[in-house]
Design an enzyme around this catalytic site. Structure first.
Site, PDB file in Angstrom:
ATOM      1  N   ASP A  13       0.913  -1.294   0.015  1.00  0.00           N
ATOM      2  CA  ASP A  13      -0.016  -0.027   0.018  1.00  0.00           C
ATOM      3  C   ASP A  13       0.753   1.308   0.154  1.00  0.00           C
ATOM      4  O   ASP A  13       2.073   1.421   0.522  1.00  0.00           O
ATOM      5  CB  ASP A  13      -0.895  -0.008   1.117  1.00  0.00           C
ATOM      6  CG  ASP A  13      -1.930   0.911   0.889  1.00  0.00           C
ATOM      7  OD1 ASP A  13      -2.545   1.335  -0.231  1.00  0.00           O
ATOM      8  OD2 ASP A  13      -2.663   1.213   2.103  1.00  0.00           O
ATOM      9  N   GLY A  14       0.401   2.228  -0.575  1.00  0.00           N
ATOM     10  CA  GLY A  14       0.953   3.742  -0.391  1.00  0.00           C
ATOM     11  C   GLY A  14       1.450   4.132  -1.917  1.00  0.00           C
ATOM     12  O   GLY A  14       2.262   5.080  -1.861  1.00  0.00           O
ATOM     13  N   ASN A  15       1.440   3.331  -2.807  1.00  0.00           N
ATOM     14  CA  ASN A  15       1.768   3.741  -4.331  1.00  0.00           C
ATOM     15  C   ASN A  15       1.181   5.274  -4.542  1.00  0.00           C
ATOM     16  O   ASN A  15       2.132   6.095  -5.032  1.00  0.00           O
ATOM     17  CB  ASN A  15       1.418   2.888  -5.476  1.00  0.00           C
ATOM     18  CG  ASN A  15       1.884   1.591  -4.945  1.00  0.00           C
ATOM     19  OD1 ASN A  15       2.940   1.325  -4.327  1.00  0.00           O
ATOM     20  ND2 ASN A  15       1.489   0.683  -6.096  1.00  0.00           N
ATOM     21  N   GLY A  16      -0.017   5.214  -4.446  1.00  0.00           N
ATOM     22  CA  GLY A  16      -0.559   6.842  -4.899  1.00  0.00           C
ATOM     23  C   GLY A  16       0.071   8.121  -4.028  1.00  0.00           C
ATOM     24  O   GLY A  16       0.376   8.745  -4.560  1.00  0.00           O
ATOM     25  N   SER A  58      -7.672  -5.252  -5.057  1.00  0.00           N
ATOM     26  CA  SER A  58      -8.682  -6.112  -4.473  1.00  0.00           C
ATOM     27  C   SER A  58      -9.936  -5.944  -5.151  1.00  0.00           C
ATOM     28  O   SER A  58     -10.133  -5.386  -6.026  1.00  0.00           O
ATOM     29  CB  SER A  58      -8.842  -5.471  -3.140  1.00  0.00           C
ATOM     30  OG  SER A  58      -9.396  -4.136  -3.256  1.00  0.00           O
ATOM     31  N   THR A  59     -10.960  -6.650  -4.608  1.00  0.00           N
ATOM     32  CA  THR A  59     -12.469  -6.664  -5.283  1.00  0.00           C
ATOM     33  C   THR A  59     -12.750  -5.306  -5.144  1.00  0.00           C
ATOM     34  O   THR A  59     -13.483  -4.858  -6.060  1.00  0.00           O
ATOM     35  CB  THR A  59     -13.301  -7.444  -4.559  1.00  0.00           C
ATOM     36  OG1 THR A  59     -12.936  -9.062  -4.053  1.00  0.00           O
ATOM     37  CG2 THR A  59     -14.526  -7.626  -4.860  1.00  0.00           C
ATOM     38  N   ASN A  61     -11.074  -2.623  -5.351  1.00  0.00           N
ATOM     39  CA  ASN A  61     -10.430  -1.902  -6.095  1.00  0.00           C
ATOM     40  C   ASN A  61     -10.889  -1.596  -7.683  1.00  0.00           C
ATOM     41  O   ASN A  61     -10.767  -0.479  -8.258  1.00  0.00           O
ATOM     42  CB  ASN A  61      -8.967  -2.154  -6.518  1.00  0.00           C
ATOM     43  CG  ASN A  61      -7.900  -2.136  -5.174  1.00  0.00           C
ATOM     44  OD1 ASN A  61      -6.865  -2.899  -5.050  1.00  0.00           O
ATOM     45  ND2 ASN A  61      -8.253  -1.113  -4.386  1.00  0.00           N
TER      46      ASN A  61
HETATM   47  C1  IPE Z   1      -5.525  -2.623  -0.001  1.00  0.00           C
HETATM   48  O1  IPE Z   1      -5.357  -1.380  -0.572  1.00  0.00           O
HETATM   49  C2  IPE Z   1      -5.654  -3.578  -1.364  1.00  0.00           C
HETATM   50  C3  IPE Z   1      -4.309  -3.628  -2.045  1.00  0.00           C
HETATM   51  C4  IPE Z   1      -3.204  -3.430  -1.717  1.00  0.00           C
HETATM   52  C5  IPE Z   1      -4.377  -4.367  -3.411  1.00  0.00           C
HETATM   53  P1  IPE Z   1      -6.203  -0.434  -0.349  1.00  0.00           P
HETATM   54  O2  IPE Z   1      -5.379   0.986  -0.877  1.00  0.00           O
HETATM   55  O3  IPE Z   1      -7.085  -0.761  -1.630  1.00  0.00           O
HETATM   56  O4  IPE Z   1      -7.005  -0.463   0.704  1.00  0.00           O
HETATM   57  P2  IPE Z   1      -7.884   0.657   1.605  1.00  0.00           P
HETATM   58  O5  IPE Z   1      -8.939   0.936   0.661  1.00  0.00           O
HETATM   59  O6  IPE Z   1      -6.904   1.898   2.003  1.00  0.00           O
HETATM   60  O7  IPE Z   1      -8.259  -0.141   2.602  1.00  0.00           O
HETATM   61  C1  IPE Z   2      -1.557   0.238  -3.433  1.00  0.00           C
HETATM   62  O1  IPE Z   2      -1.420   1.498  -3.478  1.00  0.00           O
HETATM   63  C2  IPE Z   2      -1.777  -0.579  -4.591  1.00  0.00           C
HETATM   64  C3  IPE Z   2      -3.108  -0.802  -4.944  1.00  0.00           C
HETATM   65  C4  IPE Z   2      -4.032  -0.811  -4.343  1.00  0.00           C
HETATM   66  C5  IPE Z   2      -3.449  -1.236  -6.494  1.00  0.00           C
HETATM   67  P1  IPE Z   2      -2.419   2.609  -3.491  1.00  0.00           P
HETATM   68  O2  IPE Z   2      -3.017   2.692  -4.891  1.00  0.00           O
HETATM   69  O3  IPE Z   2      -3.737   2.061  -2.689  1.00  0.00           O
HETATM   70  O4  IPE Z   2      -1.807   3.742  -2.965  1.00  0.00           O
HETATM   71  P2  IPE Z   2      -2.431   4.586  -1.779  1.00  0.00           P
HETATM   72  O5  IPE Z   2      -3.007   3.965  -0.538  1.00  0.00           O
HETATM   73  O6  IPE Z   2      -3.642   5.557  -2.670  1.00  0.00           O
HETATM   74  O7  IPE Z   2      -1.318   5.755  -1.447  1.00  0.00           O
HETATM   75 MG    MG Z   3      -4.178   2.405  -0.563  1.00  0.00          MG
END
Ligand code: IPE
Ligand code: IPE
Ligand code: MG
Length: 240
Positions: A13-16, A58-59, A61
Site C-alpha cells: 500500500d501507498g503507491n498513490g 482487491s475486489t 479496487n
Molecule cells: C488494499 O489497499 C488492497 C491492495 C493493496 C491491493 P487499498 O489501498 O485498496 O486499501 P484501503 O482502501 O485503503 O483499505
Molecule cells: C496500493 O497503493 C496499490 C493498489 C491498491 C493497487 P494505493 O494505490 O492504494 O496507494 P495509496 O494508498 O492511494 O497511497
Molecule cells: Mg491504498
C-alpha cells in the site's frame, strides 16, 4: 534460532501517496511499486521463503476511477511480459488467487501463460492476489461446500477446519506466519481473513515504492524473536 517463515503475505500500500508527495500522478507510484515487487521477490528467494503472497488488486479496487483501473490492468500485462524470463531464471513459480474471471481477457491470458511457463519451478512461489477479497473467497467456499454436500461428495458432519481450508484459494500453501502492511495504515482491507488467524502482524509507515529488501529482512529477523503461543502459556512453549 527460529526457522525462516514459509509464507509471508504483504498488503502493498501507498503507491498513490508516494507519487502525490513527489508531485506526480498516482500511476507513477504503481510503476515504482513494480520495482519493489521485483526486489522483494528476490529477497524472499534469498531468505528461503517458500511462498510470497502479494495483494495486488482487491475486489474493492474495481471501484476506483476507470482510468486508474485500466492503467493498472495494462501495467499488469506489461509487467508479466517483462518479468517472466526473470522469474524462470530465478526458479520462481507464479500463481494467483482471486476472482480472475473478472479480469479483462488479455490480463487473464498473460497470467495463465506465465503460470504455465513457470509451473515447474521449485524455488519461491510468488502468489499474486488479483481481484481478491477474503469475503469473496469465504462466500465461494460456502457455495462449493454446500454443492458438494448436496451432491453427496461431502458429509456435513465431517466438516472441520482442515476441510474448510481445503476449499480456500490458498489450499496448497501453509497459512502465512507474517503479514506486512506498508504505508502506515492499520487495517486488513479484506485480505486473507481465514488464513491470518494466528499470523504475526507488521505495520510499517514506509510507502510500498520505498520498501526495501533490508526492511523485509529486518521483519523476518524480528519475527524470529517472537514467541508464538497459539493459545498456550509461555511455560508450555519453552518446554517444547
Ligand atoms: C488494499 O489497499 C488492497 C491492495 C493493496 C491491493 P487499498 O489501498 O485498496 O486499501 P484501503 O482502501 O485503503 O483499505
Ligand atoms: C496500493 O497503493 C496499490 C493498489 C491498491 C493497487 P494505493 O494505490 O492504494 O496507494 P495509496 O494508498 O492511494 O497511497
Ligand atoms: Mg491504498
Amino acid at each position: 534460532m527460529a526457522a525462516v517463515p514459509e509464507h509471508i503475505a504483504i498488503i502493498m500500500d501507498g503507491n498513490g501517496r508516494w507519487a502525490k508527495a513527489r508531485g506526480q500522478e498516482r500511476f507513477y507510484g504503481h510503476i515504482q511499486g513494480v520495482q519493489t515487487v521485483r526486489n522483494i521477490t528476490e529477497a524472499a528467494t534469498e531468505a528461503g521463503v517458500k511462498y510470497l503472497t502479494l495483494y495486488a488488486f482487491s475486489t474493492e479496487n474495481w471501484n476506483r476511477p476507470k482510468d486508474e483501473v485500466e492503467a493498472l490492468m495494462k501495467l499488469l500485462v506489461k509487467t508479466i511480459e517483462n518479468e517472466t524470463e526473470r522469474l524462470n531464471a530465478n526458479n520462481v513459480r507464479l500463481t494467483t488467487i482471486g476472482d480472475t474471471m473478472r479480469l479483462p481477457e488479455p490480463v487473464r491470458l498473460k497470467f495463465e501463460e506465465c503460470m504455465k511457463s513457470t509451473e515447474n519451478n521449485t524455488g519461491t512461489t510468488l502468489n499474486i492476489a488479483l481481484s481478491y477479497s477474503a469475503r469473496w473467497e469465504i462466500t465461494e467456499m460456502a457455495r462449493k461446500i454446500s454443492q458438494d454436500v448436496k451432491n453427496g461428495l461431502l458429509d456435513s458432519g465431517s466438516i472441520n477446519d482442515s476441510v474448510v481450508a481445503s476449499y480456500m484459494t490458498t489450499k496448497a500453501m501453509p497459512d502465512p506466519e507474517i503479514l506486512i502492511r506498508t504505508s502506515g495504515e492499520y487495517r486488513i482491507s479484506n485480505f486473507l481473513l481465514w488464513q491470518i488467524a494466528y499470523t504475526e502482524l507488521y505495520f510499517t509507515p514506509v510507502m510500498w515504492p520505498d520498501f526495501t529488501k533490508e526492511d523485509f529482512f529486518k521483519i523476518i529477523a524480528d519475527f524470529q524473536t517472537r514467541e508464538r503461543r497459539f493459545g498456550k502459556t509461555g511455560e508450555q512453549i519453552e518446554k517444547i
